[in-house]
Structure formats: C-alpha cells, structure tokens
Design a protein around this motif. Structure first.
Motif, mmCIF file in Angstrom:
data_model
loop_
_atom_site.group_PDB
_atom_site.id
_atom_site.type_symbol
_atom_site.label_atom_id
_atom_site.label_comp_id
_atom_site.label_asym_id
_atom_site.label_seq_id
_atom_site.Cartn_x
_atom_site.Cartn_y
_atom_site.Cartn_z
ATOM 1 N N UNK A 58 -22.777 -14.680 -72.781
ATOM 2 C CA UNK A 58 -22.516 -13.737 -73.859
ATOM 3 C C UNK A 58 -21.016 -13.718 -74.153
ATOM 4 N N UNK A 59 -20.654 -13.993 -75.383
ATOM 5 C CA UNK A 59 -19.254 -14.005 -75.767
ATOM 6 C C UNK A 59 -18.754 -12.572 -75.962
ATOM 7 N N UNK A 60 -17.536 -12.335 -75.540
ATOM 8 C CA UNK A 60 -16.919 -11.004 -75.589
ATOM 9 C C UNK A 60 -17.835 -9.965 -74.915
ATOM 10 N N UNK A 61 -18.168 -10.174 -73.635
ATOM 11 C CA UNK A 61 -19.160 -9.313 -72.971
ATOM 12 C C UNK A 61 -18.766 -7.844 -72.921
ATOM 13 N N UNK A 62 -17.466 -7.548 -72.767
ATOM 14 C CA UNK A 62 -17.061 -6.144 -72.713
ATOM 15 C C UNK A 62 -17.356 -5.439 -74.033
ATOM 16 N N UNK A 63 -17.180 -6.137 -75.134
ATOM 17 C CA UNK A 63 -17.505 -5.572 -76.440
ATOM 18 C C UNK A 63 -19.005 -5.371 -76.584
ATOM 19 N N UNK A 64 -19.782 -6.366 -76.132
ATOM 20 C CA UNK A 64 -21.230 -6.274 -76.262
ATOM 21 C C UNK A 64 -21.821 -5.103 -75.506
ATOM 22 N N UNK A 65 -21.251 -4.777 -74.359
ATOM 23 C CA UNK A 65 -21.775 -3.677 -73.552
ATOM 24 C C UNK A 65 -21.706 -2.336 -74.276
#
Length: 323
Positions: A58-65
């Motif tokens: 998942x790209x940019x995982x912190x944003x996705x969370x």
C-alpha cells in the motif's frame, strides 16, 4: 478492491522453530552467499511455508490508515501451502469525499467478496471476484461505505490450487463464478450475509479446505524459488536465479508464467521495488544512488525510471510527500 490489503510476511503459519527462514522485512535483508536451500518437496499442507510476501504494497500507508481500517487474519493452517493469508478492509467516508487507494502490487492472485458503493473494477457491487496479478499500480476509488473480505494466494498458489494457467487472469478481474464455478454463488452469499469477520473466516476456510488439491512438487519448487527471490537482495538477475537452482531460463520462465502469471524478471524487480518502498516509507533513505546500487540497479537513473513507471512519481518525490 482485490489487491488492496497490506501484505504480511508473517501470515499463514509464520516461520518454523529456530527461525530457519530469513525475515525479508529486516533491515539489510538476510545474510547472502549461503548455499541454496533445498526444502523437502510437497510438505504436508498444515506445515508452515516460508514467507512469500513482504510488508510493502500500500503506497503512503500512513495516509491510508486515516481513510480505511485493515486487518490481516490468518487462514486455516491446512491452507498454508497455497494461501498467504486473509485480509479485510472497511471504510466509511463522508459524502463527496472519496479516497484513491494505490497499491504496488505483489505477484499474487486475490479472491475477494466486496460490497458497498460501486461500481468497482467495472462491476456492480456486491460481488465475489478473482483478480489476477496486476502488473501496473493498482488504484481503487473508495467512496461512501464498503467492505472487502480477501484471500491472498501465494505467488503461484492460485494456479496450483485450481490447476488453471494463472497467466489467463493477469491484469484481469473476473467474477468468482467464472473462475471457480463450484460453490461460488453460495460462498458469495454466505460471506456477504455473515455477521462478523470470525464467521467470514470460518466460512472461507470451509470453502477452500473442501477444494484442496493433491500435492504438486513443481509448485513446491516454485515456492522455494520465490521465497529466495523475496529474502535475498543479492539476487538481482534471472541468470543468478538459474545458476543457483540449476534450471534453464526457458524452464524458469514457463514455470512462472504457468503458476504465477508473470515472468521471473517481473517478480524479481517487483520484490526489489517493494524493498525500496519499505525503506522510503520508513524514512531511512538518505542517498538514492546508494539505495539503487544496494538493490541491484545499474544506476540511479534506471532506478528512478522503474520506480516512476509503476508508482507514478520518482522515488525522491515519493519520499518527499511522506515528509
């Protein structure tokens, strides 16, 4: 949402006692230069296999969370030969505020049961799908409310499980009724009607366990090679793989195309791109030229091009967005 779950290297059985398998997510990777591993062929299905996926994806995982909730439940141990793990995603977004989730995909086929606002993948929801290996960046627009219950097959696992040529599904999403007609409608309805993930896991375990195939030594050999590609960052060319496993390039190519759906060169480069993504997401990269060299690229320019072609931006811009 098919490949939308974050891969988990510890899924489906983890590692055996004593840590005999290397940890691909560890800084610097495992020790290199060791003699090729020769695991027993056709291990009993309830014994754990080595990891065949890292924690990248998942790209940019912190944003996705901030936009969706992800869990990674284990499948029944008896499915570990073919299944990496299960995964679930749930989201509830404000009206008019969709979120584009992007994934640097793995060499894996996914079985998903999806619901919520659609359509997705060109199909109306709810639906049960089989999505083959996606060779480019995988994007899915999340809107409103929705849920996905997913089965992440190991590289080659779907081809071995069903006996089908995995290449026929590459870059395609089809209804489960087309890929596994027997019982597809029933498991779709059961998963959609289940009250919680514990019930969904039990239902999917039952569905898949009833369809376990006979042992396949060729597939077991493929798993051994894939695990090595993932774990050993010194493996940076197909010829190096052929030399280590004493197999010809054409034979290796046919094996990967049949079981995985893509060639060994693609798998090898994707694993190294995953290594790069993990390091960039962790914030530990200060020198992109050094990173490119460590992961086997000829120079930084080639690394920048390959990363940009899949992710959409060069590695420097991807790291800067994290900051």
């Amino acid at each position: 949402m098919a490949p939308g779950g974050v891969p988990n290297s510890a899924a489906s059985g983890g590692r055996p006692p004593g840590g005999a398998w290397p940890d691909p997510a560890a800084p610097g990777g495992p020790a290199t230069g060791a003699a090729p591993r020769r695991a027993p062929r056709s291990l009993p299905p309830d014994l754990p296999r080595p990891p065949t996926a890292s924690q990248a994806g998942v790209l940019r995982p912190e944003e996705g969370q901030r936009h969706f909730a992800l869990t990674r439940p284990a499948a029944h141990p008896g499915l570990g030969t073919w299944i990496e793990r299960y995964w679930t995603v749930r989201w509830s977004l404000p009206p008019g505020a969709p979120y584009l989730s992007s994934v640097l995909t793995h060499p894996a086929v996914h079985l998903t049961v999806e619901s919520g606002d659609g359509p997705r993948h060109g199909l109306e929801m709810p639906e049960a799908l089989v999505t083959g290996v996606v060779t480019k960046r995988f994007d899915v627009l999340l809107r409103g409310e929705g849920r996905v219950f997913g089965v992440k097959f190991r590289p080659g696992g779907f081809g071995a499980f069903t006996g089908q040529d995995a290449a026929t599904y590459t870059d395609r999403a089809v209804r489960l009724t087309e890929a596994i007609p027997d019982g597809a409608a029933a498991i779709r309805a059961a998963i959609l009607g289940a009250d919680d993930d514990a019930e969904r896991i039990s239902l999917m375990d039952e569905f898949l366990l009833a369809r376990r195939p006979a042992p396949d030594p060729s597939y077991e050999r493929l798993l051994e090679i894939v695990a090595d590609l993932l774990a050993d960052r010194e493996l940076t060319s197909v010829q190096a793989v052929c030399d280590r496993y004493r197999v010809g390039p054409r034979t290796l190519q046919r094996m990967f195309r049949r079981y995985v759906g893509v060639g060994p060169k693609w798998v090898l480069q994707r694993f190294r791109l995953h290594d790069a993504q993990l390091m960039l997401d962790s914030g530990e990269v200060d020198d992109l030229a050094d990173l490119a060299a460590r992961l086997g690229w000829f120079d930084q320019a080639h690394f920048n091009r390959d990363f940009r072609d899949v992710v959409g931006v060069p590695p420097g811009a991807y790291a800067a967005r994290r900051s």
